[in-house]
Design a protein around this motif. Structure first.
Motif, PDB file in Angstrom:
ATOM      1  N   SER A 161      25.017  -0.284  37.549  1.00 58.35           N
ATOM      2  CA  SER A 161      24.833  -1.480  37.242  1.00 58.35           C
ATOM      3  C   SER A 161      25.347  -2.356  37.979  1.00 58.35           C
ATOM      4  CB  SER A 161      25.391  -1.596  35.989  1.00 58.35           C
ATOM      5  OG  SER A 161      25.078  -0.692  34.852  1.00 58.35           O
ATOM      6  N   LEU A 182      20.359  -4.962  27.981  1.00 58.62           N
ATOM      7  CA  LEU A 182      19.172  -5.536  28.279  1.00 58.62           C
ATOM      8  C   LEU A 182      17.981  -5.387  27.382  1.00 58.62           C
ATOM      9  CD1 LEU A 182      17.988  -7.978  29.832  1.00 58.62           C
ATOM     10  CD2 LEU A 182      16.850  -6.268  31.567  1.00 58.62           C
ATOM     11  N   HIS A 209      20.575 -12.103  25.589  1.00 54.58           N
ATOM     12  CA  HIS A 209      21.332 -11.273  26.445  1.00 54.58           C
ATOM     13  C   HIS A 209      22.753 -12.126  26.651  1.00 54.58           C
ATOM     14  CE1 HIS A 209      21.414  -8.549  30.405  1.00 54.58           C
ATOM     15  NE2 HIS A 209      22.123  -8.095  29.346  1.00 54.58           N
ATOM     16  N   PRO A 255      19.181  -6.698  36.718  1.00 56.69           N
ATOM     17  CA  PRO A 255      17.886  -5.871  36.298  1.00 56.69           C
ATOM     18  C   PRO A 255      16.780  -6.105  37.210  1.00 56.69           C
ATOM     19  CG  PRO A 255      19.212  -6.867  34.497  1.00 56.69           C
ATOM     20  CD  PRO A 255      19.741  -7.539  35.813  1.00 56.69           C
ATOM     21  N   ASN A 277      26.598 -11.032  25.548  1.00 56.62           N
ATOM     22  CA  ASN A 277      27.777 -10.809  26.432  1.00 56.62           C
ATOM     23  C   ASN A 277      28.916 -11.979  26.351  1.00 56.62           C
ATOM     24  OD1 ASN A 277      27.356  -9.625  29.606  1.00 56.62           O
ATOM     25  ND2 ASN A 277      25.419  -9.774  28.537  1.00 56.62           N
ATOM     26  N   SER A 328      31.847  -5.828  32.835  1.00 57.63           N
ATOM     27  CA  SER A 328      31.138  -6.886  32.740  1.00 57.63           C
ATOM     28  C   SER A 328      29.547  -6.654  33.542  1.00 57.63           C
ATOM     29  CB  SER A 328      31.726  -8.104  33.782  1.00 57.63           C
ATOM     30  OG  SER A 328      32.874  -8.331  33.228  1.00 57.63           O
ATOM     31  N   LEU A 329      29.718  -5.689  34.690  1.00 57.31           N
ATOM     32  CA  LEU A 329      28.388  -5.241  35.246  1.00 57.31           C
ATOM     33  C   LEU A 329      27.604  -4.599  34.242  1.00 57.31           C
ATOM     34  CD1 LEU A 329      29.748  -4.259  38.580  1.00 57.31           C
ATOM     35  CD2 LEU A 329      28.520  -5.920  38.224  1.00 57.31           C
ATOM     36  N   ILE A 330      28.208  -3.427  33.248  1.00 51.73           N
ATOM     37  CA  ILE A 330      27.343  -2.746  32.540  1.00 51.73           C
ATOM     38  C   ILE A 330      26.774  -3.967  31.453  1.00 51.73           C
ATOM     39  CG2 ILE A 330      27.462  -1.209  30.560  1.00 51.73           C
ATOM     40  CD1 ILE A 330      29.500   0.287  32.367  1.00 51.73           C
ATOM     41  N   MET A 331      27.531  -4.908  30.974  1.00 56.36           N
ATOM     42  CA  MET A 331      27.045  -5.879  30.191  1.00 56.36           C
ATOM     43  C   MET A 331      25.905  -6.514  30.379  1.00 56.36           C
ATOM     44  SD  MET A 331      28.389  -5.058  27.130  1.00 56.36           S
ATOM     45  CE  MET A 331      28.065  -6.674  26.129  1.00 56.36           C
ATOM     46  N   ILE A 332      26.002  -7.195  31.858  1.00 53.82           N
ATOM     47  CA  ILE A 332      24.954  -8.082  32.149  1.00 53.82           C
ATOM     48  C   ILE A 332      23.847  -7.441  33.195  1.00 53.82           C
ATOM     49  CG2 ILE A 332      26.405  -8.944  34.308  1.00 53.82           C
ATOM     50  CD1 ILE A 332      24.784 -11.563  31.932  1.00 53.82           C
ATOM     51  N   ASN A 333      24.099  -6.476  33.776  1.00 56.92           N
ATOM     52  CA  ASN A 333      23.054  -5.859  34.550  1.00 56.92           C
ATOM     53  C   ASN A 333      22.537  -4.358  33.980  1.00 56.92           C
ATOM     54  OD1 ASN A 333      23.610  -7.503  36.479  1.00 56.92           O
ATOM     55  ND2 ASN A 333      24.979  -6.470  37.863  1.00 56.92           N
ATOM     56  N   GLY A 334      23.535  -3.863  33.031  1.00 55.42           N
ATOM     57  CA  GLY A 334      23.053  -2.819  32.365  1.00 55.42           C
ATOM     58  C   GLY A 334      21.735  -2.601  31.809  1.00 55.42           C
TER      59      GLY A 334
END
Lengths: 473, 216
Positions: free
Chosen positions: A226, B139, B204, A230, B208, B129-135
């Motif tokens: 992550s 998404l 999204h 994305p 977050n 934060s990475l998991i929430m916004i990029n994971g």
């Protein structure tokens, strides 16, 4: 790091509350002690207990149990007694596969002494052998872990039962992070597989999850899970989202002043993006010269994978990562119950040049003085044969070695019996190994405690002793 | 605690009476917002006298379940066999493997399942934060949420925003918030089609936000 700190501990604001709520997932402890020192003048809150010789650790974990008898602990008697049962004078061992009556397996190695110290090494580790004067071989290790799961668990967490924090977590808890952009405890494996026990080997046990190791994959476009936006998102889109998030969070915060965890969460997004920005550079090996790449064996198929991880380890410790663990033979590949000649010669080839290169490179960059390199598996192997051409697990006597970080090289510590079955002299249990690693880092294994369920827990479970022979004392 | 224990015994050890006493108490019904917060904080900085509700981050399972609730995917059935991570049932029913970990739940301090945990940690980390916004998981919830909202409200931007905020924050959006949201969705005319990708991003962001992740 002070730029990012505006949570001031007030009387009654507990240390625990600060740690839990601060936005510093990476190494909040040392940071908090820093703040408390400056704010409260509390000198007792130093992060290290005594002067350290090592500032960081690279742990080369040979998963599955490499044979000390074929690498650093030569036993001529093996070849003399080849094919015969264990002599009657030996206490009957308890082994994983029950190999106690099987005949002795010879070790057809070519042994040579190396360097000023005259340390022994077999032909399976020619590159590491060039660095023997920097290496202290501990020949008298022992563990309770008789199988892989228990052994690997104990070598990482000091006990063969699951659930305690790993050594890397204790180090991070004790010393905190030395960088703002990368995790301070990183794990890399030499295949996409999993070591036995999986992520609990680098788990934080009863400590907060922020102390656990982060698995990093240097060959991936996304080295940390992550880490990247994305798929299909460009920077502008991501920035736009973050701007809106910031707007919402600030509005929310305005009506809730003095709620420090809300601010901490806002900052955790900022930290996350610094990490996102810095990590790709840290793992970009194209920035290394061809010569350096060749030193680690990146130009050869057999050594490229582990070499890459070794080189990444150097780049990471240079950037303040405190504890790096590299798995060689991920998934118990060093386990050689049968066909040890083929197994070990292949694995040694994949590991030896990269490790030799790492030691040389650390040294030439002046990093070895403060970087402790540890090499070893969860146990060793038996003098008795298994399946005719293999060796069983040996938890009662095996070798690991250490280099750098203040370790006096060119020496062996302790010894096993004449067949390398039992550790006999200056025995070092895993408790002692961990206590010594912590000691080199300036941490007293009996003074470092973590309160869990009303009980002060220690990294070495109230046992273990720093073997000061390591630093030449 | 002494008083409560005494009350419990006086009322013939009945849990219902105990629960009623707790749930109807002034302490239980407090908000984290307090008009005299700054002066009270001077006198009792650790809030040991419980003069206001302590703001609480949702627990790991609550975060996952609340997201599934917002995206209208939640399978709220009680009981039954344990579920896999991908199934939108409540996290309570999720299978636990001691040598694996669900990155979202464990990042938010789920117990390891190896030793009993009396009080869970509550951490705030960049990994979260990475998991929430990029994971992928979060998404995907935002995508589902946007799709359901669009299905129901078409391109009525105001209605979409109202409902999205209501679902995530449990309240109607303020005028300012609607204005910001409309600007984010790039809608200039009321008749304009709302871009589903932008609506997804909006959802999204809501998932977050602190207002979603904290109870106060």
């Amino acid at each position: 790091m002070n730029n990012y700190v505006n949570i001031e501990p007030k009387p009654g604001f507990s240390r625990r509350a600060f740690l839990e709520r601060s936005g510093f997932g990476f190494g909040a402890i040392a940071l908090s002690s820093l703040i408390q020192r400056t704010v409260l003048g509390d000198e007792a809150e130093t992060s290290a207990h005594f002067p350290s010789t090592a500032k960081r650790v690279i742990w080369l974990f040979m998963e599955g149990g490499p044979s000390h008898l074929d690498l650093v602990d030569p036993k001529p008697l093996l070849n003399t007694l080849a094919g015969q049962p264990l002599p009657s004078g030996f206490k009957e061992p308890l082994t994983a596969m029950g190999e106690k009556g099987s005949p002795i397996l010879p070790a057809p190695r070519t042994w040579k002494q190396h360097g000023q110290g005259g340390l022994w090494a077999s032909e399976w580790m020619p590159h590491i052998a060039e660095n023997m004067d920097d290496i202290a071989v501990i020949r008298s290790c022992w563990t309770n872990g008789i199988n892989h799961s228990g052994g690997v668990c104990q070598m990482n967490t000091c006990i063969n039962v699951a659930g305690r924090p790993s050594l890397g977590s204790w180090v991070q808890y004790g010393l905190g992070s030395a960088n703002q952009n990368l995790p301070s405890f990183v794990v890399m494996c030499d295949s996409a597989g999993r070591p036995v026990n999986g992520p609990r080997n680098w788990g934080s046990g009863f400590m907060p999850a922020s102390h656990q190791g982060v698995r990093l994959n240097g060959t991936s476009d996304e080295p940390i899970t992550s880490l990247n936006a994305p798929k299909g998102y460009n920077d502008d889109q991501q920035q736009r989202k973050l701007a809106l998030l910031q707007q919402f969070n600030q509005q929310h915060l305005r009506t809730r002043p003095q709620q420090s965890e809300l601010e901490a969460r806002i900052r955790s997004y900022e930290l996350a993006f610094r990490m996102q920005a810095k990590a790709p550079e840290a793992v970009d090996l194209s920035r290394e010269s061809e010569r350096t790449q060749a030193l680690y064996g990146l130009d050869q198929k057999e050594t490229a994978t582990f070499g890459r991880n070794c080189l990444l380890a150097r780049r990471l410790v240079e950037r303040g990562v405190r504890f790096v663990q590299l798995y060689s033979g991920t998934g118990s590949k060093w386990d050689s119950h049968a066909g040890i000649e083929a197994n070990h010669s292949r694995l040694c080839r994949s590991m030896d040049k990269p490790v030799g290169g790492l030691l040389k490179d650390l040294k030439q960059r002046g990093l070895l003085d403060e970087t402790l390199v540890i090499w070893g598996g969860e146990f060793g192997r038996t003098p008795m044969s298994e399946k005719g051409d293999g060796r069983d697990h040996n938890p009662t006597g095996f070798s690991i070695w250490m280099a750098g970080g203040g370790v006096k090289g060119g020496q062996t510590i302790g010894s096993t019996d004449e067949l390398g079955l039992y550790a006999v002299e200056d025995k070092m249990h895993v408790h002692d190994i961990h206590a010594s690693i912590l000691g080199l880092l300036g941490l007293d294994n009996m003074a470092l405690t973590y309160d869990h369920k009303g009980r002060p827990e220690r990294p070495t479970i109230n046992e273990g002793r720093f073997n000061k022979k390591l630093i030449g004392a | 605690m002494d008083w409560l224990t005494d009350y419990f015994i006086q009322n013939e050890w009945r849990f219902k009476a105990l629960h009623r006493a707790i749930l109807l108490s002034a302490v239980w019904k407090q908000s984290s917002e307090h008009p005299l917060a700054s002066s009270y904080r001077e006198r009792d900085p650790s809030e040991s006298l419980l003069w206001r509700f302590r703001i609480q981050r949702l627990k790991a399972e609550q975060i996952r379940d609340a997201m599934l609730m917002a995206s209208e995917e939640l399978d709220n059935r009680i009981g039954g066999p344990s579920i896999n991570e991908a199934h939108p049932g409540r996290a309570l029913y999720m299978k636990q493997f001691r040598n694996q970990n669900n990155s979202l739940l464990h990042a938010f301090d789920l117990g390891g399942g190896l030793k009993s945990v009396a009080v869970r940690n509550t951490t705030t980390t960049p990994t979260q934060s990475l998991i929430m916004i990029n994971g992928e998981y979060v998404l995907s919830r935002a995508k589902k949420m946007a799709a359901r909202l669009t299905h129901r409200y078409g391109s009525d931007a105001r209605a979409l925003i109202q409902e999205a905020v209501q679902r995530c924050w449990g309240r109607a959006p303020s005028t300012d918030e609607i204005k910001n949201a409309i600007a984010f969705l790039n809608v200039t005319k009321s008749s304009e089609e709302v871009d589903i990708a932008l609506l997804t991003d909006f959802c999204h962001v809501l998932l977050n936000s602190n207002e979603f992740l904290y109870l106060d």
